[in-house]
Design a protein around this motif. Sequence first.
Motif, short mmCIF file in Angstrom:
data_model
loop_
_atom_site.label_atom_id
_atom_site.label_comp_id
_atom_site.label_asym_id
_atom_site.label_seq_id
_atom_site.Cartn_x
_atom_site.Cartn_y
_atom_site.Cartn_z
N UNK A 138 15.41 46.87 46.40
CA UNK A 138 14.36 47.34 47.29
C UNK A 138 14.71 48.68 47.90
N UNK A 139 15.95 48.81 48.36
CA UNK A 139 16.39 50.08 48.96
C UNK A 139 16.29 51.22 47.96
N UNK A 140 16.75 50.98 46.75
CA UNK A 140 16.77 52.04 45.74
C UNK A 140 15.37 52.41 45.27
N UNK A 141 14.46 51.45 45.27
CA UNK A 141 13.12 51.71 44.74
C UNK A 141 12.19 52.34 45.76
N UNK A 142 12.50 52.22 47.05
CA UNK A 142 11.62 52.81 48.06
C UNK A 142 11.52 54.31 47.87
N UNK A 143 12.65 54.94 47.62
CA UNK A 143 12.66 56.40 47.47
C UNK A 143 13.56 56.78 46.31
N UNK A 144 12.94 57.06 45.17
CA UNK A 144 13.70 57.35 43.95
C UNK A 144 14.53 58.61 44.12
N UNK A 176 16.26 59.55 46.44
CA UNK A 176 17.51 59.32 47.15
C UNK A 176 18.51 58.52 46.32
N UNK A 177 18.15 58.26 45.07
CA UNK A 177 18.94 57.37 44.23
C UNK A 177 20.38 57.78 44.02
N UNK A 178 20.68 59.09 44.06
CA UNK A 178 22.04 59.56 43.82
C UNK A 178 22.88 59.63 45.10
N UNK A 179 22.28 59.30 46.22
CA UNK A 179 23.00 59.37 47.48
C UNK A 179 23.81 58.09 47.72
N UNK A 180 24.79 58.20 48.60
CA UNK A 180 25.54 57.02 49.03
C UNK A 180 24.57 56.08 49.73
N UNK A 181 24.87 54.77 49.69
CA UNK A 181 23.96 53.77 50.26
C UNK A 181 23.64 54.07 51.71
N UNK A 236 19.89 54.66 53.25
CA UNK A 236 19.33 53.92 54.37
C UNK A 236 18.81 54.87 55.44
N UNK A 237 19.62 55.88 55.77
CA UNK A 237 19.23 56.83 56.81
C UNK A 237 17.98 57.61 56.41
N UNK A 238 17.90 58.07 55.17
CA UNK A 238 16.73 58.83 54.73
C UNK A 238 15.46 57.99 54.86
N UNK A 239 15.55 56.75 54.41
CA UNK A 239 14.37 55.87 54.41
C UNK A 239 13.95 55.53 55.84
N UNK A 240 14.91 55.12 56.68
CA UNK A 240 14.58 54.73 58.05
C UNK A 240 14.14 55.94 58.87
N UNK A 241 14.78 57.09 58.66
CA UNK A 241 14.39 58.30 59.40
C UNK A 241 12.93 58.66 59.13
N UNK A 242 12.53 58.52 57.89
CA UNK A 242 11.15 58.87 57.54
C UNK A 242 10.17 57.89 58.17
N UNK A 243 10.54 56.60 58.18
CA UNK A 243 9.68 55.60 58.81
C UNK A 243 9.58 55.86 60.31
N UNK A 244 10.70 56.20 60.93
CA UNK A 244 10.70 56.50 62.37
C UNK A 244 9.90 57.76 62.67
N UNK A 245 9.94 58.72 61.74
CA UNK A 245 9.18 59.96 61.92
C UNK A 245 7.69 59.70 61.99
#
Length: 481
Positions: free
Chosen positions: A196-202, A204-209, A213-222
Amino acid sequence: MPEKSTGTDAMLPKKFKGLWCRALKLSHLSALNAETIALWAKDAGLDVQEVVEKRVGAFRPIPAVALTVAGNTAYFPTISATDDPAWVESRRAHERIAAIWSKAEWFESLWVPRGQIGPLLVAVEHRSKEEAIIQFDYHTSTIYTLAFQAVCIAQLISKSRTLAPFYPIVREAYLAFYAGHRASSIAALIPVMEGALQRISVENGNLHVAEQIDRVIDRACGLAARISFDCNWVPDEYTTTEYLYGQDERVFIFETFRQWLKDVFFRNTDKYEGVTWLNRHLFAHGTSTDWANDGNFRRLVVALATFGVIESWHDESNSVPMLLPEMNNDSVLLWQQAQLQAQGQLALRMLEQQNYQKYGQIVPPRPTDDGSLLRKAYLTDECIKDLVRPLRDAGWDVEMGEPDEQALKMKVIARGGGTEIHVGLLFSCATDTEIYRELAKSCIAILYLGPPDVQKAFTQGINVHVGPVAGWQPPRAPRLP
């Protein structure tokens, strides 16, 4: 077709920022008012349409001056973003709640009324980690019910772009769990969390876990920050997660979910210090099997549904709601299917136990179930039928004790004619000799369910009567003179 932004529109954020910089030079923001902003805006060459003082922001509105120019509105707060007493108090209250959730290895829950959350937090706050988890599992067993899980799966997880491909797996895991295959069901869902984490934002796939997480949550908080202020301009310091943590309930939920993902589920094995063992690395590397417990299945279903909400705010798709929907036919049918699985499982377990009972043994434990609850029910029923009733028929007044924690033994006390006798009852003949010795100290007879199975191997040195309960004839109660 929407109109293109004019050059003036493009310059407005800079103009608004300039007005805010001027406001910060005041002795105190409370001195800011509509007249002042209107005057400054006109000095800056802006065509002022409206200036009003109002409270802005979701959940905990703050006082501000709202300036409208060319159809665009800006909010200029009249309280500080760092030392406002109300904000400081709210921030501390939320930090305290977050600490309680951290102890329970969980996050602020969506879809659960405050009336149910409150008692859970109170029960957890002042207990040790181990006791906190026990309390959490107790309370959530009545919150994350069979029906609640069905709604999460059929009406939330199935609607998520990220999770929809996994929907058949989650659905089958749910049915399998209530059919008795609990460890397998939990094991099936742990990899889905990572997917689920990997598929939310393709991208970000090459980033550390942790970075994913930070990229996905930051965007939701934004998005939550923009919606909190009606998508109007507001100074940057009022849109940070640091500020909104104590102001916006959505941001607080997203932030505590971030911490759970980082501190528990995706925590490196050597740094994990939790009690639930619901950790991706411990599972994947076979470091521990303690993740296989009932509470973790409920956690995974709710965590996956929460991922669906995070995706909705990350993508701005609104596919998974933050309010729990009423059960529809899909979730009702899934719920009923699980109930049928559970009923069938109970009948199957009884047949399994009867088969093992023929050999004087108990069914081997499973990773998530040592069988004690089933044994306790069976031992109690058989005690009433084959021991308590015959003793009463023989004239005794009978007091029946409780089965022990593992439901391997229990004791009854019979009184009559001024005499008292104790009788022990074992779940099976093949019981540890130490248990026989313990009962022999106070009992006139030690009985067991089922037939004899190498009885002498377990009863050496036991000097009281030992045998099947079905074949024991109780003595007659003596009469008073």
